[in-house]
Design a protein around this motif. Structure first.
Motif, PDB file in Angstrom:
ATOM      1  N   HIS A  98      21.727   9.336  -5.645  1.00 62.82           N
ATOM      2  CA  HIS A  98      20.998  10.339  -5.018  1.00 62.82           C
ATOM      3  C   HIS A  98      19.452  10.203  -4.745  1.00 62.82           C
ATOM      4  O   HIS A  98      18.763   9.646  -5.369  1.00 62.82           O
ATOM      5  N   LYS A  99      19.270  11.002  -3.540  1.00 64.94           N
ATOM      6  CA  LYS A  99      17.813  10.858  -3.026  1.00 64.94           C
ATOM      7  C   LYS A  99      16.849  12.138  -3.805  1.00 64.94           C
ATOM      8  O   LYS A  99      17.414  13.146  -4.372  1.00 64.94           O
ATOM      9  N   ILE A 100      15.558  11.656  -4.269  1.00 65.17           N
ATOM     10  CA  ILE A 100      14.701  12.688  -4.710  1.00 65.17           C
ATOM     11  C   ILE A 100      13.321  12.639  -3.752  1.00 65.17           C
ATOM     12  O   ILE A 100      12.896  11.679  -3.390  1.00 65.17           O
ATOM     13  N   MET A 101      13.423  13.936  -3.152  1.00 64.69           N
ATOM     14  CA  MET A 101      12.400  14.064  -2.410  1.00 64.69           C
ATOM     15  C   MET A 101      12.381  13.351  -1.079  1.00 64.69           C
ATOM     16  O   MET A 101      11.370  12.617  -0.650  1.00 64.69           O
ATOM     17  N   GLY A 102      13.756  12.816  -0.567  1.00 67.83           N
ATOM     18  CA  GLY A 102      13.939  12.162   0.587  1.00 67.83           C
ATOM     19  C   GLY A 102      14.104  10.603   0.278  1.00 67.83           C
ATOM     20  O   GLY A 102      14.544   9.933   1.207  1.00 67.83           O
ATOM     21  N   TYR A 103      13.961   9.975  -0.914  1.00 66.43           N
ATOM     22  CA  TYR A 103      14.043   8.640  -1.123  1.00 66.43           C
ATOM     23  C   TYR A 103      14.891   8.487  -2.549  1.00 66.43           C
ATOM     24  O   TYR A 103      14.871   9.233  -3.475  1.00 66.43           O
ATOM     25  N   THR A 104      15.809   7.333  -2.622  1.00 71.20           N
ATOM     26  CA  THR A 104      16.551   7.188  -3.712  1.00 71.20           C
ATOM     27  C   THR A 104      15.273   6.417  -4.615  1.00 71.20           C
ATOM     28  O   THR A 104      14.199   6.189  -4.414  1.00 71.20           O
ATOM     29  N   LEU A 105      15.842   6.185  -5.808  1.00 73.81           N
ATOM     30  CA  LEU A 105      14.790   5.546  -6.585  1.00 73.81           C
ATOM     31  C   LEU A 105      14.583   3.985  -6.176  1.00 73.81           C
ATOM     32  O   LEU A 105      13.158   3.835  -6.326  1.00 73.81           O
ATOM     33  N   ILE A 106      15.348   3.508  -5.513  1.00 72.36           N
ATOM     34  CA  ILE A 106      15.036   2.094  -5.019  1.00 72.36           C
ATOM     35  C   ILE A 106      13.978   2.350  -3.885  1.00 72.36           C
ATOM     36  O   ILE A 106      13.010   1.491  -3.530  1.00 72.36           O
ATOM     37  N   GLY A 107      13.980   3.374  -3.209  1.00 71.85           N
ATOM     38  CA  GLY A 107      13.089   3.721  -2.078  1.00 71.85           C
ATOM     39  C   GLY A 107      11.785   4.061  -2.438  1.00 71.85           C
ATOM     40  O   GLY A 107      10.876   3.488  -2.075  1.00 71.85           O
ATOM     41  N   TRP A 108      11.822   4.605  -3.865  1.00 68.41           N
ATOM     42  CA  TRP A 108      10.475   4.900  -4.433  1.00 68.41           C
ATOM     43  C   TRP A 108       9.936   3.630  -4.929  1.00 68.41           C
ATOM     44  O   TRP A 108       8.598   3.621  -5.083  1.00 68.41           O
ATOM     45  N   LEU A 109      10.845   2.936  -5.404  1.00 70.50           N
ATOM     46  CA  LEU A 109      10.384   1.523  -5.911  1.00 70.50           C
ATOM     47  C   LEU A 109       9.253   0.867  -4.706  1.00 70.50           C
ATOM     48  O   LEU A 109       8.418   0.166  -5.043  1.00 70.50           O
ATOM     49  N   LEU A 110       9.966   0.776  -3.601  1.00 74.45           N
ATOM     50  CA  LEU A 110       9.361   0.109  -2.457  1.00 74.45           C
ATOM     51  C   LEU A 110       8.011   0.545  -2.213  1.00 74.45           C
ATOM     52  O   LEU A 110       7.068  -0.159  -2.009  1.00 74.45           O
ATOM     53  N   ILE A 111       8.100   1.813  -2.365  1.00 70.00           N
ATOM     54  CA  ILE A 111       6.753   2.676  -2.319  1.00 70.00           C
ATOM     55  C   ILE A 111       5.546   2.355  -3.310  1.00 70.00           C
ATOM     56  O   ILE A 111       4.415   2.008  -2.857  1.00 70.00           O
ATOM     57  N   LEU A 112       6.351   2.220  -4.514  1.00 65.04           N
ATOM     58  CA  LEU A 112       5.354   1.558  -5.712  1.00 65.04           C
ATOM     59  C   LEU A 112       4.874   0.291  -5.280  1.00 65.04           C
ATOM     60  O   LEU A 112       3.762  -0.077  -5.629  1.00 65.04           O
ATOM     61  N   PHE A 113       5.726  -0.556  -5.141  1.00 62.81           N
ATOM     62  CA  PHE A 113       5.465  -1.871  -4.588  1.00 62.81           C
ATOM     63  C   PHE A 113       4.073  -1.898  -3.351  1.00 62.81           C
ATOM     64  O   PHE A 113       3.323  -2.825  -3.562  1.00 62.81           O
ATOM     65  N   ILE A 114       4.413  -1.024  -2.508  1.00 57.07           N
ATOM     66  CA  ILE A 114       3.349  -0.991  -1.444  1.00 57.07           C
ATOM     67  C   ILE A 114       1.906  -0.746  -1.978  1.00 57.07           C
ATOM     68  O   ILE A 114       0.839  -1.381  -1.652  1.00 57.07           O
ATOM     69  N   ILE A 115       1.844   0.472  -2.885  1.00 58.42           N
ATOM     70  CA  ILE A 115       0.710   0.999  -3.487  1.00 58.42           C
ATOM     71  C   ILE A 115       0.085  -0.219  -4.530  1.00 58.42           C
ATOM     72  O   ILE A 115      -0.932  -0.774  -4.294  1.00 58.42           O
ATOM     73  N   LEU A 116       1.057  -0.765  -5.309  1.00 58.20           N
ATOM     74  CA  LEU A 116       0.334  -1.801  -6.439  1.00 58.20           C
ATOM     75  C   LEU A 116       0.136  -3.039  -5.707  1.00 58.20           C
ATOM     76  O   LEU A 116      -0.879  -3.796  -6.026  1.00 58.20           O
ATOM     77  N   GLY A 117       1.087  -3.373  -4.678  1.00 59.48           N
ATOM     78  CA  GLY A 117       0.736  -4.465  -3.784  1.00 59.48           C
ATOM     79  C   GLY A 117      -0.711  -4.647  -3.299  1.00 59.48           C
ATOM     80  O   GLY A 117      -1.505  -5.407  -3.349  1.00 59.48           O
ATOM     81  N   THR A 118      -0.959  -3.174  -2.853  1.00 58.26           N
ATOM     82  CA  THR A 118      -2.491  -3.292  -1.851  1.00 58.26           C
ATOM     83  C   THR A 118      -3.564  -3.175  -2.946  1.00 58.26           C
ATOM     84  O   THR A 118      -4.502  -4.004  -2.781  1.00 58.26           O
ATOM     85  N   ILE A 119      -3.173  -2.695  -4.218  1.00 57.10           N
ATOM     86  CA  ILE A 119      -4.122  -2.727  -5.274  1.00 57.10           C
ATOM     87  C   ILE A 119      -4.410  -3.843  -5.732  1.00 57.10           C
ATOM     88  O   ILE A 119      -5.595  -4.669  -6.004  1.00 57.10           O
ATOM     89  N   THR A 120      -3.381  -4.728  -6.047  1.00 60.95           N
ATOM     90  CA  THR A 120      -3.443  -6.313  -6.671  1.00 60.95           C
ATOM     91  C   THR A 120      -4.065  -7.019  -5.453  1.00 60.95           C
ATOM     92  O   THR A 120      -4.832  -7.983  -5.800  1.00 60.95           O
ATOM     93  N   ILE A 121      -3.837  -6.973  -4.073  1.00 59.04           N
ATOM     94  CA  ILE A 121      -4.453  -7.796  -2.925  1.00 59.04           C
ATOM     95  C   ILE A 121      -6.042  -7.664  -3.236  1.00 59.04           C
ATOM     96  O   ILE A 121      -6.781  -8.433  -3.152  1.00 59.04           O
ATOM     97  N   ILE A 122      -6.484  -6.506  -3.326  1.00 55.32           N
ATOM     98  CA  ILE A 122      -7.876  -5.960  -3.627  1.00 55.32           C
ATOM     99  C   ILE A 122      -8.389  -6.589  -4.785  1.00 55.32           C
ATOM    100  O   ILE A 122      -9.528  -7.375  -4.864  1.00 55.32           O
ATOM    101  N   GLN A 123      -7.550  -6.602  -5.876  1.00 53.94           N
ATOM    102  CA  GLN A 123      -8.006  -7.118  -7.360  1.00 53.94           C
ATOM    103  C   GLN A 123      -8.242  -8.730  -7.094  1.00 53.94           C
ATOM    104  O   GLN A 123      -9.410  -9.317  -7.598  1.00 53.94           O
ATOM    105  N   ARG A 124      -7.109  -9.299  -6.434  1.00 46.86           N
ATOM    106  CA  ARG A 124      -7.429 -10.946  -6.409  1.00 46.86           C
ATOM    107  C   ARG A 124      -8.312 -11.147  -5.433  1.00 46.86           C
ATOM    108  O   ARG A 124      -8.945 -12.089  -5.706  1.00 46.86           O
ATOM    109  N   THR A 125      -8.335 -10.380  -4.445  1.00 49.69           N
ATOM    110  CA  THR A 125      -9.225 -11.024  -3.452  1.00 49.69           C
ATOM    111  C   THR A 125     -10.788 -10.812  -4.052  1.00 49.69           C
ATOM    112  O   THR A 125     -11.490 -11.657  -4.080  1.00 49.69           O
ATOM    113  N   ASN A 126     -11.100  -9.828  -4.762  1.00 54.59           N
ATOM    114  CA  ASN A 126     -12.477  -9.771  -5.561  1.00 54.59           C
ATOM    115  C   ASN A 126     -12.492 -10.686  -6.360  1.00 54.59           C
ATOM    116  O   ASN A 126     -13.895 -11.160  -6.502  1.00 54.59           O
ATOM    117  N   GLN A 127     -11.473 -11.064  -7.110  1.00 57.12           N
ATOM    118  CA  GLN A 127     -11.790 -12.005  -8.309  1.00 57.12           C
ATOM    119  C   GLN A 127     -11.967 -13.340  -7.734  1.00 57.12           C
ATOM    120  O   GLN A 127     -12.726 -14.094  -8.293  1.00 57.12           O
TER     121      GLN A 127
END
Length: 197
Positions: A162-191
């Protein structure tokens, strides 16, 4: 994060890879089988069979660990094997995430953004090798972390679809990937920039 457990995983896999070596199984065979598992998982996601999809991603993860360990056991490590492994890993990432994106459990736009974030983190990790400073594994969204999150969230969504605030758990996982991916891109670029100075 989970890369810190690599030594433990390697030790655990050694007895298995020794038996595989005795049966004349090659690292390439394991790599190809892992890719097939990823392709089949994509199909399972698209048809909404999450238990099968999660299990196939788990199989992909295990084989991805074993192929490298088997190569070390056989003394067949080298740049060509590393190159092939990276190609297969990227295809596997694409198939798994594309399957999730086209599944009934996730909006397409989130999947496209998540695929972009994941591929960019992987690109930066290997691009550091191209500029001569070695592979960069820094960041929150390494492949091991990502696969573990996909497997666990897939099984959890099978239990609670079932959906939680408009998204399934998998949907929220994709949002997490977008956020963590962006942070990781910044981290790796700086390193990478820091090492190049």
């Amino acid at each position: 994060m989970l890369n810190q457990l690599r030594p433990f995983a390697s030790q655990t896999a050694k007895p298995i890879t020794k038996k595989l070596a005795q049966k004349n199984i090659t690292p390439d065979q394991l790599s190809i089988t892992s890719l097939i598992a990823a392709i089949l998982s994509a199909i399972a996601y698209i048809f909404g069979n999450l238990i099968i999809a999660g299990t196939l991603v788990l199989i992909n993860s295990i084989l991805d660990l074993l192929d490298g360990e088997l190569a070390r056991t056989l003394g067949k490590t080298g740049r060509q094997g590393d190159f092939t492994d990276h190609i297969i890993d990227r295809y596997a990432d694409i198939f798994i995430l594309a399957g999730i994106t086209l599944s009934p459990y996730a909006p397409t736009y989130l999947g496209i953004l998540a695929i972009t974030a994941v591929l960019m983190t992987s690109y930066l990790g290997t691009q550091s090798q191209a500029v001569g400073i070695g592979r960069v594994y820094a960041g929150l969204l390494g492949r091991a972390n990502r696969l573990l999150l996909i497997i666990s969230t897939t099984y959890l969504t099978a239990i609670y679809p079932h959906k939680i605030m408009g998204y399934t758990l998998i949907g929220w996982l994709l949002i997490l990937f977008i956020i963590l991916g962006t942070i990781t891109i910044i981290q790796r670029t700086n390193q990478i920039k820091t090492r190049l100075r």
